[in-house]
Design a protein around this motif. Structure first.
Motif, mmCIF file in Angstrom:
data_model
loop_
_atom_site.group_PDB
_atom_site.id
_atom_site.type_symbol
_atom_site.label_atom_id
_atom_site.label_comp_id
_atom_site.label_asym_id
_atom_site.label_seq_id
_atom_site.Cartn_x
_atom_site.Cartn_y
_atom_site.Cartn_z
ATOM 1 N N LYS A 51 0.832 -1.209 0.000
ATOM 2 C CA LYS A 51 0.000 0.000 0.000
ATOM 3 C C LYS A 51 0.862 1.253 0.000
ATOM 4 C CE LYS A 51 -4.162 -1.885 2.165
ATOM 5 N NZ LYS A 51 -3.763 -3.288 2.059
ATOM 6 N N VAL A 52 1.917 1.247 0.817
ATOM 7 C CA VAL A 52 2.813 2.408 0.861
ATOM 8 C C VAL A 52 3.526 2.571 -0.477
ATOM 9 C CG1 VAL A 52 4.886 3.383 1.922
ATOM 10 C CG2 VAL A 52 3.149 2.296 3.354
ATOM 11 N N MET A 53 4.046 1.466 -1.008
ATOM 12 C CA MET A 53 4.769 1.533 -2.270
ATOM 13 C C MET A 53 3.861 1.990 -3.411
ATOM 14 S SD MET A 53 7.828 0.895 -1.471
ATOM 15 C CE MET A 53 8.524 0.789 -3.117
ATOM 16 N N ALA A 54 2.616 1.522 -3.411
ATOM 17 C CA ALA A 54 1.673 1.931 -4.455
ATOM 18 C C ALA A 54 1.392 3.421 -4.377
ATOM 19 C CB ALA A 54 0.384 1.132 -4.332
ATOM 20 N N SER A 55 1.235 3.936 -3.148
ATOM 21 C CA SER A 55 0.955 5.369 -3.003
ATOM 22 C C SER A 55 2.165 6.203 -3.409
ATOM 23 C CB SER A 55 0.545 5.688 -1.564
ATOM 24 O OG SER A 55 1.597 5.446 -0.651
ATOM 25 N N ILE A 56 3.370 5.703 -3.092
ATOM 26 C CA ILE A 56 4.584 6.412 -3.500
ATOM 27 C C ILE A 56 4.710 6.417 -5.024
ATOM 28 C CG2 ILE A 56 7.108 6.316 -3.492
ATOM 29 C CD1 ILE A 56 6.942 5.352 -0.591
ATOM 30 N N ASP A 57 4.447 5.275 -5.651
ATOM 31 C CA ASP A 57 4.539 5.183 -7.113
ATOM 32 C C ASP A 57 3.543 6.128 -7.794
ATOM 33 O OD1 ASP A 57 6.545 3.348 -6.960
ATOM 34 O OD2 ASP A 57 5.247 1.596 -7.243
ATOM 35 N N ARG A 58 2.315 6.173 -7.239
ATOM 36 C CA ARG A 58 1.305 7.072 -7.826
ATOM 37 C C ARG A 58 1.763 8.520 -7.735
ATOM 38 N NH1 ARG A 58 -2.309 3.607 -5.083
ATOM 39 N NH2 ARG A 58 -2.471 5.102 -3.381
ATOM 40 N N PHE A 59 2.343 8.861 -6.605
ATOM 41 C CA PHE A 59 2.803 10.229 -6.421
ATOM 42 C C PHE A 59 3.987 10.549 -7.333
ATOM 43 C CE2 PHE A 59 6.026 12.866 -4.302
ATOM 44 C CZ PHE A 59 5.380 14.081 -4.400
ATOM 45 N N ALA A 60 4.928 9.603 -7.423
ATOM 46 C CA ALA A 60 6.132 9.847 -8.215
ATOM 47 C C ALA A 60 5.800 10.056 -9.692
ATOM 48 C CB ALA A 60 7.098 8.678 -8.057
ATOM 49 N N LYS A 61 4.740 9.414 -10.163
ATOM 50 C CA LYS A 61 4.345 9.552 -11.560
ATOM 51 C C LYS A 61 3.628 10.875 -11.831
ATOM 52 C CE LYS A 61 3.972 4.585 -12.285
ATOM 53 N NZ LYS A 61 3.062 3.430 -12.421
ATOM 54 N N ASN A 62 3.145 11.524 -10.775
ATOM 55 C CA ASN A 62 2.424 12.780 -10.960
ATOM 56 C C ASN A 62 2.802 13.772 -9.872
ATOM 57 O OD1 ASN A 62 0.597 14.652 -11.965
ATOM 58 N ND2 ASN A 62 -1.108 13.841 -10.779
ATOM 59 N N PRO A 63 4.086 14.166 -9.797
ATOM 60 C CA PRO A 63 4.536 15.074 -8.738
ATOM 61 C C PRO A 63 3.934 16.467 -8.885
ATOM 62 C CG PRO A 63 6.249 14.770 -10.370
ATOM 63 C CD PRO A 63 5.155 13.816 -10.733
ATOM 64 N N ASN A 64 3.818 17.117 -7.763
ATOM 65 C CA ASN A 64 3.240 18.451 -7.752
ATOM 66 C C ASN A 64 3.979 19.286 -6.711
ATOM 67 O OD1 ASN A 64 1.433 20.689 -6.999
ATOM 68 N ND2 ASN A 64 0.009 19.706 -8.397
ATOM 69 N N ALA A 65 4.331 20.495 -7.082
ATOM 70 C CA ALA A 65 5.109 21.339 -6.178
ATOM 71 C C ALA A 65 4.406 21.608 -4.860
ATOM 72 C CB ALA A 65 5.428 22.663 -6.869
ATOM 73 N N SER A 66 3.085 21.546 -4.853
ATOM 74 C CA SER A 66 2.349 21.824 -3.620
ATOM 75 C C SER A 66 2.389 20.648 -2.651
ATOM 76 C CB SER A 66 0.889 22.161 -3.949
ATOM 77 O OG SER A 66 0.233 21.039 -4.508
ATOM 78 N N LEU A 67 2.891 19.511 -3.107
ATOM 79 C CA LEU A 67 2.896 18.317 -2.273
ATOM 80 C C LEU A 67 4.271 18.080 -1.644
ATOM 81 C CD1 LEU A 67 0.792 15.960 -4.560
ATOM 82 C CD2 LEU A 67 0.009 17.370 -2.666
ATOM 83 N N VAL A 68 4.791 19.103 -1.005
ATOM 84 C CA VAL A 68 6.122 19.005 -0.400
ATOM 85 C C VAL A 68 6.197 17.845 0.583
ATOM 86 C CG1 VAL A 68 7.799 20.197 1.065
ATOM 87 C CG2 VAL A 68 6.545 21.464 -0.685
ATOM 88 N N ASN A 69 5.190 17.732 1.445
ATOM 89 C CA ASN A 69 5.212 16.697 2.470
ATOM 90 C C ASN A 69 5.130 15.300 1.872
ATOM 91 O OD1 ASN A 69 5.482 18.475 4.614
ATOM 92 N ND2 ASN A 69 3.273 18.752 4.820
ATOM 93 N N GLN A 70 4.533 15.192 0.668
ATOM 94 C CA GLN A 70 4.488 13.892 0.018
ATOM 95 C C GLN A 70 5.886 13.461 -0.411
ATOM 96 O OE1 GLN A 70 1.996 11.975 -0.040
ATOM 97 N NE2 GLN A 70 0.110 13.141 -0.068
ATOM 98 N N TYR A 71 6.645 14.401 -0.970
ATOM 99 C CA TYR A 71 8.028 14.091 -1.330
ATOM 100 C C TYR A 71 8.804 13.676 -0.074
ATOM 101 C CZ TYR A 71 7.935 15.870 -6.135
ATOM 102 O OH TYR A 71 7.700 16.043 -7.471
ATOM 103 N N ALA A 72 8.613 14.447 1.003
ATOM 104 C CA ALA A 72 9.348 14.168 2.237
ATOM 105 C C ALA A 72 8.935 12.818 2.828
ATOM 106 C CB ALA A 72 9.111 15.289 3.245
ATOM 107 N N SER A 73 7.647 12.502 2.786
ATOM 108 C CA SER A 73 7.164 11.229 3.329
ATOM 109 C C SER A 73 7.742 10.058 2.553
ATOM 110 C CB SER A 73 5.634 11.180 3.290
ATOM 111 O OG SER A 73 5.079 12.127 4.167
ATOM 112 N N ALA A 74 7.758 10.186 1.220
ATOM 113 C CA ALA A 74 8.332 9.125 0.390
ATOM 114 C C ALA A 74 9.820 8.947 0.697
ATOM 115 C CB ALA A 74 8.127 9.456 -1.083
ATOM 116 N N ALA A 75 10.526 10.063 0.835
ATOM 117 C CA ALA A 75 11.960 10.007 1.127
ATOM 118 C C ALA A 75 12.207 9.371 2.496
ATOM 119 C CB ALA A 75 12.558 11.413 1.080
ATOM 120 N N ASN A 76 11.421 9.777 3.487
ATOM 121 C CA ASN A 76 11.569 9.232 4.835
ATOM 122 C C ASN A 76 11.302 7.731 4.866
ATOM 123 O OD1 ASN A 76 12.258 11.095 7.095
ATOM 124 N ND2 ASN A 76 10.678 12.350 6.137
ATOM 125 N N TYR A 77 10.315 7.290 4.112
ATOM 126 C CA TYR A 77 9.997 5.859 4.094
ATOM 127 C C TYR A 77 11.152 5.065 3.490
ATOM 128 C CZ TYR A 77 7.524 1.475 3.464
ATOM 129 O OH TYR A 77 7.164 0.155 3.520
#
Length: 289
Positions: free
Chosen positions: A183-209
Motif C-alpha cells: 500500500k505504501v509503495m503503491a501510493s509512492i509510485d502514484r505520487f512519483a508519476k504525478n509530482p506536484n510542487a504543492s505536495l512538499v510533504n508527500q516528497y518528504a514522506s516518500a523520502a523518509n519511508y
C-alpha cells in the motif's frame, strides 16, 4: 363529562409512567462492555466485547469450560472489524466485520472467525458452514492476574501485531499480519508519476519511508531534494536530507547540509530542538570522515 374523565385518566396514567421511569434502579453491568481501536500499519482494527470477571472462580472450570465453545467474552459475541484484508495466524481474513468464537483448551485454543453476526451468544445454534476460517493457538501462562477478561492489540509493527485474549493467568496470542508495504509503495509510485510542487510533504514522506526502510537512497535523496527546493525554509526537511547523505556515507555533504539546516533553524522563532540535534549529527559525522 365522559371526555373530561378520559382526559383525567390519561393524565393520571402519564404521571404514573413518569414516576415509574424515574423510579427504575440503575446498577453496573456484571460484565461491562469494552472496545479496542488500533491502527496496525495502515489498517484500522476495532474490537467490541464484554468483560466477565474472575470473581474468585477458576476460569474454564467454575465458569465456562475447557473443550466447550465460548463466545469469547460475555453477553453477545465478541466482534472484530478490519478496514483492510489481514491474516490471522496465516489465515486470510478479508476486510469486514466478524464474530469471534473459541474453544478453550488447557494448552491450545481453537479460534473461529464467524461471518454471521446475528448468532450473538447463542453458541448452541453455531453453524460451521458460516465460519470464515478457524485456527489453533497455544496459550501461555500470564504471571500477572487479569481479573476482567481483556483483549488488547500489542507488539505493533508496520506489518504485524498481536491480538491478545487475557483472563486470570491465561494469555492467548493471535498473530495478525497486514500488507502495509504494498500500500505504501503503491501510493509512492502514484505520487512519483504525478509530482506536484504543492505536495512538499508527500516528497518528504516518500523520502523518509525509503530512508527508514533501507530502500533506494538515491531515490530518497532525489525526493527530499525536491521537497527542500519547494520549501527551502523547512529546516526539518533539510536535516532529513543531511541524514540521507550520511547514510550514503557522504559525510562531507551531510555536514554541510546539517549546517544549512541549523542556520535556517536559528532564524526561525522556534527551532523545535533542531539546532541541538544538528549539532549532535555534525559532531558524530565529523568523526566518520
Amino acid at each position: 363529562m365522559k371526555k373530561i374523565l378520559t382526559i383525567f385518566v390519561l393524565a393520571l396514567f402519564g404521571s404514573f409512567l413518569v414516576h415509574f421511569s424515574e423510579a427504575q434502579i440503575s446498577t453496573p453491568s456484571p460484565s461491562p462492555t469494552g472496545k479496542v481501536e488500533q491502527k496496525v500499519g495502515l489498517t484500522d482494527v476495532t474490537i467490541n466485547y464484554s468483560r466477565p470477571g474472575v470473581k474468585g472462580r477458576k476460569v474454564f472450570v467454575d465458569v465456562e469450560e475447557y473443550g466447550k465453545m465460548w463466545r469469547t467474552g460475555a453477553n453477545s459475541a465478541t466482534t472484530l472489524a478490519f478496514s483492510d484484508d489481514v491474516k490471522l495466524e496465516g489465515k486470510e481474513v478479508p476486510a469486514g466485520k466478524y464474530a469471534l468464537y473459541s474453544i478453550p483448551g488447557q494448552e491450545e485454543w481453537t479460534v473461529m472467525i464467524y461471518k454471521d453476526l446475528g448468532l450473538g451468544g447463542n453458541v448452541g445454534a453455531y453453524d460451521a458452514s458460516k465460519e470464515l476460517t478457524r485456527f489453533t493457538v497455544k496459550s501461555v501462562n500470564n504471571p500477572v492476574h487479569v481479573e476482567s477478561f481483556t483483549i488488547d492489540v500489542g507488539d505493533l509493527k508496520n506489518e504485524s501485531a498481536t491480538i491478545r485474549l487475557m483472563w486470570s493467568d491465561i494469555i492467548v496470542p493471535i498473530k495478525m499480519t497486514v500488507d502495509t508495504e504494498s500500500k505504501v509503495m503503491a501510493s509512492i509510485d502514484r505520487f512519483a508519476k504525478n509530482p506536484n510542487a504543492s505536495l512538499v510533504n508527500q516528497y518528504a514522506s516518500a523520502a523518509n519511508y525509503y530512508f527508514a526502510n533501507d530502500k533506494d537512497l538515491n531515490k530518497a535523496l532525489e525526493w527530499i531534494t525536491k521537497a527542500v527546493e519547494f520549501n527551502p525554509n523547512a529546516f526539518w526537511h533539510v536535516q532529513t536530507k543531511a541524514r540521507i547523505q550520511a547514510k550514503m556515507k557522504d559525510y562531507k555533504g551531510a555536514i554541510a547540509t546539517a549546517n544549512k539546516s541549523m542556520e535556517i533553524a536559528k532564524a526561525a522563532k522556534n527551532d523545535f530542538g533542531y539546532i541541538k540535534s544538528n549539532q549532535g549529527y555534525i559532531e558524530k559525522w565529523s568523526k566518520l570522515q
